[in-house]
Write an enzyme that holds these catalytic residues in place. Sequence first.
Site, PDB file in Angstrom:
ATOM      1  N   LYS A   2       0.846  -1.200   0.000  1.00 41.03           N
ATOM      2  CA  LYS A   2       0.000   0.000   0.000  1.00 41.03           C
ATOM      3  C   LYS A   2       0.881   1.250   0.000  1.00 41.03           C
ATOM      4  CE  LYS A   2      -4.013   1.819   2.600  1.00 41.03           C
ATOM      5  NZ  LYS A   2      -4.890   1.556   3.776  1.00 41.03           N
ATOM      6  N   SER A  53      -9.748   1.642   2.880  1.00 43.10           N
ATOM      7  CA  SER A  53      -8.934   2.461   1.991  1.00 43.10           C
ATOM      8  C   SER A  53      -7.951   1.655   1.150  1.00 43.10           C
ATOM      9  CB  SER A  53      -8.150   3.487   2.811  1.00 43.10           C
ATOM     10  OG  SER A  53      -7.242   2.847   3.696  1.00 43.10           O
ATOM     11  N   SER A 105     -10.091  -0.666   6.954  1.00 41.69           N
ATOM     12  CA  SER A 105      -9.487  -0.488   5.625  1.00 41.69           C
ATOM     13  C   SER A 105      -8.877  -1.737   5.023  1.00 41.69           C
ATOM     14  CB  SER A 105      -8.423   0.610   5.684  1.00 41.69           C
ATOM     15  OG  SER A 105      -9.013   1.876   5.810  1.00 41.69           O
TER      16      SER A 105
END
Length: 452
Positions: A75, A156, A180
């Site tokens: 990420k 997210s 997330s």
Amino acid sequence: MPDDLSAALQQRHAGRLGAVEAMTKSLAAARSEACSHAWVRDFFDSALLHARQCDELQAAGLPLAPLAGLAISIKDLFDVAGQPTTAASASLTDAGPAAQDGAAVARLRAAGAALVGHTNMTEFAFSGLGINAHHGTPLNPVTRPLDGLERIPGGSSSGAAVSVATGAAWAALGSDTGGSIRIPAAFQGLVGFKSTAALTPRDGSIPLSTSLDTVCAITRSVRDAVLIHEILAARRVAIVPRPLRAWRLALVTEPLLLDSMDATVSLAFQRSLQVLRQQGAQIEEISLPCLQGLAALQAQGGLVAAEAWAWHRHRMQELIPMYDSRVSTRIQRGAAISAADYIDLQALRRDWIADMQSDLTGFDAVISPTVPVVAPELAPLEASLDAYMATNGLVLRNPAVVNMLDGCAISLPCQQPGELPVGLMLWSTAHQDDRLLSLALQIEAALAAGVQ
């Protein structure tokens, strides 16, 4: 190709799967239309080089590293040496390259992971929808073949989940502040494990909330979740060898966790409960009235807004036009939270955690839907701020309870073939990770056996 990372590693050790062979297929998926907007920046060339080196070492008779040169995505919150870290924000496009790997990345690299790229995400990780105004939003690659609609990936960690769902990566490093990891896992039929926050290091990552952030991963199976957690936490998971009938699960009847389920989620959830009960699981309905205390903890944006504002306040003086307004507006709520308010919030949270721990004594885990709805369509959320905010609050509602609890949780897919993905969440209090993973292995097997 094998179904999950654990199976791929078995084939690697048996000499039936080369790292270059596996990487070639991963990179084909990573470059495919299904992965559009999944990457902020790719490391494809270096990943292939690493895979080639792993094959050469294996051919020379040297032992394989734990991850054996297989593809893992990162990420865009985590430092990768030689690469910028931008949290998928236009306001950080001038960021210089990281001098060294962040702690979690370093552990994955030391375990032999081939890092394939920085994945797209909600800007600064501040939403559960996965929409990004700067890099585009990756469409949900699992739902589209089922109904042809353009649905959100969840966030997210949006690109992280897409990378795993498409086969571009065997697992994805991400973060979970209010769901997330678990939300995109639920929306894409994957496994998302949120460990107790203190077990994994956050050094070398951009924070959202220092009180709630957890470094963790999205995988294809529970056994993969165990494997990656052991690497990230630098610890061995002690699997508890108990049959399903020996576990005691709480089904909380408070509306906070069960309201607003759509028909698909309700059907999958009730069917899962029935399958588990038929296979011997003890599922007891309980009341958990202290859940009502969450409203006070989340007022004015709560700890997330306060701690996000602390990190962003100086940057926003000049760079706020470069932020997505849906993100910056929520960060700015933290400006109204005083130091005294913040101290009160921390004390209130400690008391709330103690009450929750007391009420859950005797139960191995709570069982609930991860998210009460299937992945919504993208266009209405981009078109309406009201729809965006209402939907964001809905998808965060259940998973965020666990972050506030400082607990651990895992989302498992529970849909049947041909149905839109639905997540089943198991969760517990802090440092019950090994018990939770042990239970998740049992439930994953039970749900698989119950598929008709």
